[in-house]
Each structure stands twice: as C-alpha cells, then as structure tokens.
Design a protein around this motif. Sequence first.
Motif, PDB file in Angstrom:
ATOM      1  N   SER A  56       0.817  -1.203   0.000  1.00  0.00           N
ATOM      2  CA  SER A  56       0.000   0.000   0.000  1.00  0.00           C
ATOM      3  C   SER A  56       0.853   1.257   0.000  1.00  0.00           C
TER       4      SER A  56
ATOM      5  N   SER B 205      -0.022   3.797   1.353  1.00  0.00           N
ATOM      6  CA  SER B 205      -0.252   4.438   2.649  1.00  0.00           C
ATOM      7  C   SER B 205       0.776   4.008   3.700  1.00  0.00           C
ATOM      8  N   ASN B 206       1.629   3.023   3.366  1.00  0.00           N
ATOM      9  CA  ASN B 206       2.659   2.577   4.300  1.00  0.00           C
ATOM     10  C   ASN B 206       4.033   2.617   3.619  1.00  0.00           C
TER      11      ASN B 206
END
Length: 96
Positions: free
Chosen positions: A77, A79-80
Amino acid sequence: MDVSKLLEDVKDIESFLVFARALAADRTASVVQEKENSSSPYGPDANGWKNTTIESFLESAIAWAEASDFGITQGLSLSNPWKQFAVFLYCGKIYE
C-alpha cells in the motif's frame, strides 16, 4: 531473529528501524558464518543472502522496485511507505 517476520510488522519509523537493525545483524551473522564455513558458490550465502556486495544489493533492490512498481503490483500500500522501503531493502537481500 526472523527478519521476514519483522518485515511483516513494519508500519512506522520505529518498526522500520527495528527491521533495518535486524537486517544488518542478519548480514553480519551471514558474514561470520561464511568465514567459518563457506556456502556453495552456486547458491546464496548463509541466511539466504543472494546479493553480497553493495552493488549487487542495490541493483537487486532497484530491479525489484522497477519490476513491481515499488511493490504496488504485489499488494503493498502507498499508505505505508515505511513497509515499502523495508521490502525494498529485503529484496536487496533476496531478489535476483
């Protein structure tokens, strides 16, 4: 020390640094083991290290990043980013 388990747990700066320290320790242990009992020249070094120079380590990490869109095609992801970079480092160890 299970570096792959620590890799799975990377979610922030602290867990990234735990992983990075463990990866460094894993490489150090591999070097020691290789001095005591060399692996076959046709396979990975101790602890599964396929890339044992900084050049081959970085080339393999970059090859993985380019081939997988920095892990996006493998389900990582955006987001990470800590985990993305941890996987980048891990692939320096194992990717050919």
